[in-house]
Design an enzyme around this catalytic site. Structure first.
Site, short mmCIF file in Angstrom:
data_model
loop_
_atom_site.label_atom_id
_atom_site.label_comp_id
_atom_site.label_asym_id
_atom_site.label_seq_id
_atom_site.Cartn_x
_atom_site.Cartn_y
_atom_site.Cartn_z
N ARG A 1 0.80 -1.23 0.00
CA ARG A 1 0.00 0.00 0.00
C ARG A 1 0.82 1.27 0.00
NH1 ARG A 1 -2.89 -3.43 3.13
NH2 ARG A 1 -0.91 -4.49 3.18
N THR A 2 1.92 1.29 0.72
CA THR A 2 2.64 2.56 0.79
C THR A 2 3.20 2.95 -0.58
OG1 THR A 2 3.20 2.05 3.08
CG2 THR A 2 4.49 3.78 2.01
N LYS B 1 23.74 -6.96 -7.90
CA LYS B 1 25.13 -7.17 -8.33
C LYS B 1 26.10 -6.54 -7.34
CE LYS B 1 23.64 -6.76 -13.17
NZ LYS B 1 23.62 -5.83 -14.31
N ARG C 1 11.93 3.59 1.33
CA ARG C 1 11.70 2.60 2.39
C ARG C 1 12.94 1.72 2.48
NH1 ARG C 1 6.50 -1.04 3.57
NH2 ARG C 1 5.91 0.99 4.38
N HIS D 1 7.62 5.91 10.46
CA HIS D 1 6.80 5.81 9.25
C HIS D 1 5.87 7.03 9.26
CE1 HIS D 1 4.70 4.27 5.89
NE2 HIS D 1 4.36 3.09 6.32
#
Ligand code: NCD
Length: 317
Positions: free
Chosen positions: A54-55, A82, A104, A132
Site C-alpha cells: 500500500r505505501t 550485483k 523505504r 513511518h
C-alpha cells in the site's frame, strides 16, 4: 517543507496545515478525473529496499494525481543484486534528474543518510523499526475525520510495539495532537526502555477496551523477530487479538485502525474485519490524499493546488 523524515519534525500547526491540504486533495480524488497539474514536469521516484504494497502504490497514485512523472526502483530487479551500494544507487538516480525520493529501507536512519547524498527532497516511507511518518499522518487524518480533533481522545495501541515503526511515529503524532496514548502489550513486545514516551502501559486489553475511542492494532512483525517473544500466536491472539466478544465491548463511535497488512487470525479474527468499527478502508483512501499533501508541500510551492487540468493549461497559454 524540504524533507519528511520523522513526525517529530512536525508541530501541531504543521499537522493542521497538512490536514487542510489533504482535505483539498481528498476533494480532487473524488472528482471524475482525479488529477491536477500542480506537479506537472516534476519526477518522483519511489525507492523501496523493503517490501510494500500500500505505501508504494499510495505514493505513486498521489504523485500521478498531482501530474508528476513517477519512477519505481525495487531492489529485487536492480543492480543492487550485483552488489551496488545504496549510495551509488542514489547518486545514479540523482544524476537522472528527479525532484523527490520516497524511500523505504529495512534499516533505521537510511532516509536521513540519503539526504547527505542528494539535494532533492526525501520522504521516509518506513525505515526499519524507526519511523513511518506518512502512516502516522494518514492515521491522524482518519481520526480527525471521525472525531473532528484528537484532543482528549484515548487511543490504545496494541501489540508488537518493539518492532513497530508505525507505533513509534503514531505515539508522537497522537500525543502532539493532544490524545492520551496507552500501549497494550506483553513486556516482551515493548522496547527495552520507554523513557521519554508520553504513554501509559498495560498488559490487560480487556481492562481498557471499553474506555478507549481508538483501538490501533499492530501487525506482529515476524520478519523482524529474532526469537520467540510470545509463547504462541494462538496465545497472543487470545490475550491481544480482536474478536467479536471484545469488539462488542467497544464504546459507541469507537474506531479500530490497522496499518495493514493484516494477519487475520492473529491480531484480528477473520470475521471481525467486516465490522463497522474498522476504518481500514478509510485509512487507505486517506493515505493517497495525505501523501498528495506531503508531496505538494515539498515540491508544489507557487502552483495552483486544485485547478482542473484544462483551466491551468488555459492560463499558461
Ligand atoms: C506498515 C509498515 O510497513 O511499516 N505497513 C504499511 O506501511 N501500511 C506496517 C506493517 O508492516 O506492519
Amino acid at each position: 517543507m524540504k524533507h519528511l523524515l520523522s513526525v517529530a519534525d512536525l508541530d501541531a500547526d504543521d499537522f493542521e496545515e497538512l490536514f487542510r491540504l489533504s482535505d483539498s486533495f481528498a476533494e480532487v480524488s473524488a472528482r471524475r478525473i482525479p488529477k491536477v497539474p500542480a506537479l506537472r514536469g516534476r519526477t518522483v521516484v519511489s525507492l523501496f529496499f523493503e517490501d510494500s504494497t500500500r505505501t508504494r502504490l499510495s505514493f505513486e497514485t498521489a504523485a500521478k494525481r498531482l501530474g508528476a512523472d513517477t519512477m519505481t526502483f525495487s531492489v529485487a530487479s536492480s543492480s543492487m543484486r550485483k552488489g551496488e551500494s545504496v549510495r551509488d544507487t542514489i547518486e545514479t538516480i540523482d544524476a537522472m534528474g528527479v525532484d523527490a525520493m520516497v524511500v523505504r529501507h529495512g534499516s533505521a536512519g537510511v532516509p536521513q543518510r540519503i539526504t547527505d547524498w542528494t539535494d532533492v527532497s526525501v520522504v521516509n516511507a518506513g525505515d526499519g523499526w524507526h519511523e513511518h511518518p506518512t502512516q502516522a499522518l494518514l492515521d491522524a487524518y482518519t481520526l480527525r475525520g471521525r472525531f473532528g480533533s484528537l484532543a482528549g481522545r484515548r487511543v490504545a495501541i496494541v501489540g508488537d510495539i518493539a518492532h513497530s515503526r508505525v507505533a513509534r511515529s503514531n505515539v508522537v503524532a497522537f500525543s502532539t495532537l493532544g490524545a492520551e496514548v496507552i500501549l497494550v502489550a506483553p513486556a516482551t513486545l515493548l522496547p527495552p526502555s520507554l523513557d521519554g514516551w508520553p504513554v501509559k502501559v498495560t498488559e490487560d486489553l480487556d481492562g481498557v477496551i471499553d474506555s478507549v475511542d481508538v483501538l490501533y492494532l499492530l501487525r506482529m512483525q515476524r520478519e523482524r523477530m529474532t526469537e520467540h517473544l510470545v509463547p504462541s500466536l494462538r496465545e497472543y491472539s487470545r490475550r491481544f487479538g480482536l474478536d467479536h466478544a471484545r469488539a462488542d465491548r467497544l464504546r459507541d463511535g469507537a474506531v479500530v485502525l490497522h496499518p495493514g497488512p493484516m494477519n487475520r487470525g492473529v491480531e484480528i479474527a477473520g470475521d471481525v474485519v467486516d465490522r463497522a468499527e474498522l476504518a481500514v478502508v478509510d485509512q487507505v483512501r486517506n493515505g493517497v490524499a495525505v501523501r498528495m499533501a506531503v508531496l505538494w508541500s515539498m515540491l508544489g510551492a507557487g502552483t495552483d493546488l486544485v485547478a482542473e487540468p484544462d483551466e491551468q493549461q488555459g492560463a499558461q497559454q
